[in-house]
Design a protein around this motif. Structure first.
Motif, short mmCIF file in Angstrom:
data_model
loop_
_atom_site.label_atom_id
_atom_site.label_comp_id
_atom_site.label_asym_id
_atom_site.label_seq_id
_atom_site.Cartn_x
_atom_site.Cartn_y
_atom_site.Cartn_z
N ARG A 236 0.80 -1.22 0.05
CA ARG A 236 -0.15 0.00 -0.01
C ARG A 236 0.84 1.18 0.11
NH1 ARG A 236 -4.71 -2.10 -2.05
NH2 ARG A 236 -5.63 -3.39 -0.42
N PHE A 237 1.93 1.28 0.49
CA PHE A 237 2.83 2.36 0.73
C PHE A 237 3.48 2.92 -0.65
CE2 PHE A 237 6.63 4.82 1.45
CZ PHE A 237 6.34 5.63 2.93
N VAL A 238 3.69 1.72 -1.53
CA VAL A 238 4.14 2.11 -2.89
C VAL A 238 2.94 2.63 -3.59
CG1 VAL A 238 5.03 0.95 -5.19
CG2 VAL A 238 5.86 0.31 -2.94
N GLU A 239 1.98 2.18 -3.43
CA GLU A 239 0.75 2.88 -4.11
C GLU A 239 0.45 4.27 -3.72
OE1 GLU A 239 -2.46 0.05 -3.16
OE2 GLU A 239 -1.89 -1.37 -4.47
N GLU A 240 0.97 4.66 -2.46
CA GLU A 240 0.48 5.85 -2.14
C GLU A 240 1.56 6.82 -2.54
OE1 GLU A 240 -0.63 6.54 1.86
OE2 GLU A 240 -2.08 4.93 2.02
N THR A 241 2.87 6.45 -2.46
CA THR A 241 3.96 7.27 -2.66
C THR A 241 4.82 7.05 -3.72
OG1 THR A 241 5.66 5.97 -1.22
CG2 THR A 241 4.40 7.24 -0.01
N GLY A 242 4.65 6.00 -4.45
CA GLY A 242 5.65 5.73 -5.47
C GLY A 242 6.91 5.14 -5.14
N TYR A 243 7.23 5.07 -3.60
CA TYR A 243 8.15 4.25 -3.38
C TYR A 243 8.14 3.21 -2.39
CZ TYR A 243 10.76 8.68 -4.60
OH TYR A 243 11.49 9.79 -5.34
#
Length: 306
Positions: A236-243
């Motif tokens: 989910r973090f990648v989906e929210e921030t791109g990283y």
């Protein structure tokens, strides 16, 4: 600006690079000719300058405009943009302003983006441009493009960071009540499958981490703070921030190091310890990898009076 210019797209660079004592910029708004320009969304603009303004500009912003997929911009505008670029000016498009930049041929063979609704139209009209529809903005050095209006703020802050450093960019973000940094690689919009409370919780986790960059921060620690499993948190973090979470932490640490280099006289070794990177060698390694320069060179570039 072109006929049909979108109000937010016009206002964003004007406000970010505002002509004020604290900012080393002079902002001029121009059109194909001085006078009235019909805007989008029921607005019109009276511009004082024509294309002669591009002859001295260091950065030329092209706001988005209505119906960009119907006709190319006037030849005089295309020629003026090419001439400005040839003498060294940077050209930056917000949203559908990318169509005007593409009409110059300067985006051929380069990555670019625009508002997600128009990415297919841009690709069809200018097939030599490498369209990336899943990013907020693209920096190709002398030509830059961004997605919808809000990502124009991200692009402007990104340019400001490169010109004046992270402290000035963060100051401008606070003035605008905007997020201080969103990566250009972040998706243009978050899929609806992400529950809203989860997004709020992750924002709180990022804020929590920003106040603890000098402490150990692992995926397990961050996931525990967010009260989800490490696997869910990472995805989910990648989906929210791109990283990935640890990529984001590393960039946050480098950003804090940049601010300390600008605002303090602490040594590279001390700053490395302050931001959780341990040693000066480790800070130099990641600084070079992320920014392409050294901490010492960065300090010389962005510390006033030195």
């Amino acid at each position: 600006m072109l006929e049909g210019a979108k109000p937010l797209d016009v206002g964003i660079p004007a406000q970010v690079f505002t002509t004020r004592a604290s900012m080393p910029y002079e902002v001029r708004v121009c059109g194909a000719a001085p006078g009235l320009v019909t805007g989008g969304d029921g607005l019109a603009y009276y511009v004082a300058h024509g294309l002669d303004a591009l002859a001295w500009a260091d950065i030329v912003f092209v706001p988005g405009y209505r119906f960009p997929d119907r006709d190319d911009p006037p030849g005089t505008v295309v020629d003026a943009l090419i001439a400005a670029h040839d003498r060294g000016a940077r050209l930056a498009a917000i949203s559908t302003g990318a169509f005007a930049l593409a009409a110059t041929g300067l985006l051929d063979g380069r990555r670019a983006t625009t508002h997600w609704h128009y990415t297919r139209a841009l690709a069809a009209r200018h097939p030599l441009v490498r369209i990336d529809e899943n990013v907020l903005f693209v920096d190709e050095g002398s030509v830059l493009t961004s997605a919808g209006a809000a990502s124009g703020i991200d692009l402007c802050l990104h340019i400001l960071r490169g010109d004046l450093g992270v402290a000035a960019s963060n100051h401008a973000a606070r003035r605008l009540v905007a997020a201080p940094y969103r990566s250009g690689g972040q998706a243009q919009y978050v899929p609806r499958g992400v529950p809203e409370p989860l997004g709020e919780r992750f924002a709180a986790t990022r804020e929590w981490a920003l106040h603890r960059l000098g402490e150990p921060l692992t995926l397990d620690i961050l996931a525990r703070q967010a009260e989800v499993s490490p696997r869910t948190f990472s995805r989910r973090f990648v989906e929210e921030t791109g990283y990935t979470p640890m990529q984001w932490v590393m960039r946050a640490r480098v950003d804090l190091a940049r601010e300390l280099l600008e605002r303090s006289q602490r040594s590279v070794e001390q700053i490395a310890a302050d931001v959780g990177l341990g040693t000066g060698a480790n800070l130099r390694l990641h600084f070079q990898r992320i920014l392409g320069t050294t901490p010492s060179e960065y300090r010389r570039t962005f510390t006033r009076g030195e």
